[in-house]
Scaffold this motif. Structure first.
Motif, PDB file in Angstrom:
ATOM      1  N   ILE A  43      -3.729  10.158   6.003  1.00 32.64           N
ATOM      2  CA  ILE A  43      -3.369   9.639   4.677  1.00 32.64           C
ATOM      3  C   ILE A  43      -1.859   9.574   4.511  1.00 32.64           C
ATOM      4  O   ILE A  43      -1.287   8.550   4.119  1.00 32.64           O
ATOM      5  N   GLY A  44      -1.183  10.693   4.811  1.00 33.05           N
ATOM      6  CA  GLY A  44       0.258  10.769   4.601  1.00 33.05           C
ATOM      7  C   GLY A  44       1.046   9.816   5.475  1.00 33.05           C
ATOM      8  O   GLY A  44       1.931   9.100   4.994  1.00 33.05           O
ATOM      9  N   VAL A  45       0.719   9.773   6.760  1.00 30.33           N
ATOM     10  CA  VAL A  45       1.451   8.925   7.690  1.00 30.33           C
ATOM     11  C   VAL A  45       1.188   7.450   7.394  1.00 30.33           C
ATOM     12  O   VAL A  45       2.106   6.617   7.461  1.00 30.33           O
ATOM     13  N   THR A  46      -0.061   7.111   7.051  1.00 32.91           N
ATOM     14  CA  THR A  46      -0.376   5.720   6.712  1.00 32.91           C
ATOM     15  C   THR A  46       0.430   5.248   5.509  1.00 32.91           C
ATOM     16  O   THR A  46       1.011   4.153   5.522  1.00 32.91           O
ATOM     17  N   ASN A  47       0.498   6.078   4.475  1.00 26.78           N
ATOM     18  CA  ASN A  47       1.278   5.724   3.290  1.00 26.78           C
ATOM     19  C   ASN A  47       2.761   5.572   3.613  1.00 26.78           C
ATOM     20  O   ASN A  47       3.433   4.648   3.127  1.00 26.78           O
ATOM     21  N   PHE A  48       3.264   6.464   4.441  1.00 28.15           N
ATOM     22  CA  PHE A  48       4.678   6.413   4.812  1.00 28.15           C
ATOM     23  C   PHE A  48       4.995   5.147   5.601  1.00 28.15           C
ATOM     24  O   PHE A  48       5.970   4.440   5.296  1.00 28.15           O
ATOM     25  N   ILE A  49       4.188   4.840   6.597  1.00 29.94           N
ATOM     26  CA  ILE A  49       4.445   3.663   7.427  1.00 29.94           C
ATOM     27  C   ILE A  49       4.324   2.387   6.603  1.00 29.94           C
ATOM     28  O   ILE A  49       5.081   1.421   6.811  1.00 29.94           O
ATOM     29  N   GLN A  50       3.411   2.351   5.637  1.00 27.40           N
ATOM     30  CA  GLN A  50       3.309   1.182   4.766  1.00 27.40           C
ATOM     31  C   GLN A  50       4.584   0.965   3.971  1.00 27.40           C
ATOM     32  O   GLN A  50       5.037  -0.175   3.798  1.00 27.40           O
ATOM     33  N   ILE A  51       5.183   2.052   3.491  1.00 27.59           N
ATOM     34  CA  ILE A  51       6.460   1.946   2.772  1.00 27.59           C
ATOM     35  C   ILE A  51       7.541   1.407   3.708  1.00 27.59           C
ATOM     36  O   ILE A  51       8.318   0.512   3.351  1.00 27.59           O
ATOM     37  N   VAL A  52       7.586   1.935   4.928  1.00 24.05           N
ATOM     38  CA  VAL A  52       8.602   1.506   5.895  1.00 24.05           C
ATOM     39  C   VAL A  52       8.450   0.019   6.206  1.00 24.05           C
ATOM     40  O   VAL A  52       9.435  -0.736   6.198  1.00 24.05           O
ATOM     41  N   LEU A  53       7.249  -0.425   6.464  1.00 25.53           N
ATOM     42  CA  LEU A  53       7.022  -1.823   6.829  1.00 25.53           C
ATOM     43  C   LEU A  53       7.310  -2.768   5.670  1.00 25.53           C
ATOM     44  O   LEU A  53       7.777  -3.890   5.882  1.00 25.53           O
ATOM     45  N   SER A  54       7.053  -2.316   4.447  1.00 23.62           N
ATOM     46  CA  SER A  54       7.307  -3.172   3.288  1.00 23.62           C
ATOM     47  C   SER A  54       8.791  -3.341   3.014  1.00 23.62           C
ATOM     48  O   SER A  54       9.197  -4.312   2.375  1.00 23.62           O
ATOM     49  N   LYS A  55       9.612  -2.416   3.519  1.00 22.68           N
ATOM     50  CA  LYS A  55      11.057  -2.485   3.306  1.00 22.68           C
ATOM     51  C   LYS A  55      11.775  -2.276   4.643  1.00 22.68           C
ATOM     52  O   LYS A  55      12.733  -1.517   4.738  1.00 22.68           O
ATOM     53  N   PHE A  56      11.264  -2.950   5.654  1.00 22.33           N
ATOM     54  CA  PHE A  56      11.685  -2.696   7.029  1.00 22.33           C
ATOM     55  C   PHE A  56      13.191  -2.837   7.223  1.00 22.33           C
ATOM     56  O   PHE A  56      13.817  -2.052   7.937  1.00 22.33           O
ATOM     57  N   ASN A  57      13.802  -3.820   6.591  1.00 19.41           N
ATOM     58  CA  ASN A  57      15.229  -4.065   6.779  1.00 19.41           C
ATOM     59  C   ASN A  57      16.115  -3.025   6.106  1.00 19.41           C
ATOM     60  O   ASN A  57      17.332  -3.043   6.276  1.00 19.41           O
ATOM     61  N   SER A  58      15.511  -2.103   5.353  1.00 23.59           N
ATOM     62  CA  SER A  58      16.277  -1.047   4.699  1.00 23.59           C
ATOM     63  C   SER A  58      16.363   0.216   5.550  1.00 23.59           C
ATOM     64  O   SER A  58      16.968   1.198   5.131  1.00 23.59           O
TER      65      SER A  58
END
Length: 243
Positions: free
Chosen positions: A180-195
């Motif tokens: 759950i935690g890692v999936t949520n984190f990676i989704q945040i990263v991918l949605s703002k990948f250039n940041s």
């Protein structure tokens, strides 16, 4: 499992980041100061210490670590400032988009102490972070598809590592929290990948080691770095307060 620091004035214990004990065979003096080194479970790289402000976020799966800047103008002089505290909070879902350039121009940073450091308006400076400099991170450039491939492989390996826990009840709960935690984190990263910027440890082992992420979206002077908590284990050193 590790080579302990060669210092006759210290004692060490070793535990994993999820509080499973690996080794605890030393006598602890109450007058000693606790110093925690965090190592990569796969490469044994030292990636950080509890010198930095640490929070656990995303269902206790990610360490969020603040590192202040090191100013490096054209001269070799540097300014360094980092917090010496450790806290734990809940989920952290903050990530807004911005650039990733750590060079600053036309700054008005001034230190008014006796040892004055003044950077004129037209002086170009470079901002680096002490956690990168101290532990020898190497920046790694990814395209999004490459990052997804690498991080999926790492997460699969880390999940297999968690499955080796001895306590079945703890293992099942940890697996659920991890997914759950890692999936949520990676989704945040991918949605703002250039940041984000990406780093690997000093051994440069991209196939085995952890990918460290830096959020460059907001405060570049006190940037957030993210680590996979289950990919770290603790090496505890007790240093006499007199040192």
């Amino acid at each position: 499992m590790t080579n302990t620091p060669e210092n006759n004035n210290t004692t060490t214990t070793t535990t994993s980041s999820n509080n499973n004990s690996i080794n605890n065979s030393t006598t602890i003096n109450n007058n000693n100061r606790k110093y925690i080194i965090y190592r990569d479970v796969f490469t044994n790289d030292i990636l950080m210490t509890n010198y930095y402000k640490i929070e656990t976020v995303f269902d206790q799966c990610i360490f969020k670590v603040k590192s202040h800047f090191v100013i490096q103008p054209s001269s070799s002089n540097t300014l360094d400032s980092d917090s010496d505290s450790t806290t734990k909070n809940g989920n952290d879902n903050n990530a807004t988009k911005s650039g990733k350039n750590n060079s600053v121009k036309n700054t008005n940073l001034v230190n008014n102490n006796d040892n004055n450091t003044k950077l004129n308006n037209n002086t170009k400076i470079e901002i680096k972070y002490s956690i990168i400099e101290k532990f020898g991170y190497h920046e790694r450039l990814f395209k999004k598809k490459e990052f997804i491939m690498i991080i999926n492989g790492y997460i699969t390996k880390l999940k297999n590592y968690i499955e080796n826990f001895d306590n079945n009840l703890q293992k099942k709960k940890r697996e659920d929290d991890f997914i759950i935690g890692v999936t949520n984190f990676i989704q945040i990263v991918l949605s703002k990948f250039n940041s984000f910027k990406f780093y690997i440890g000093p051994t440069k082992d991209i196939n085995r080691g952890m990918i460290i992420l830096q959020d460059c979206s907001s405060d570049l002077l006190c940037s957030n770095f993210y680590f996979f908590m289950d990919g770290l284990y603790e090496e505890v050193i007790y240093v006499p307060n007199s040192l």
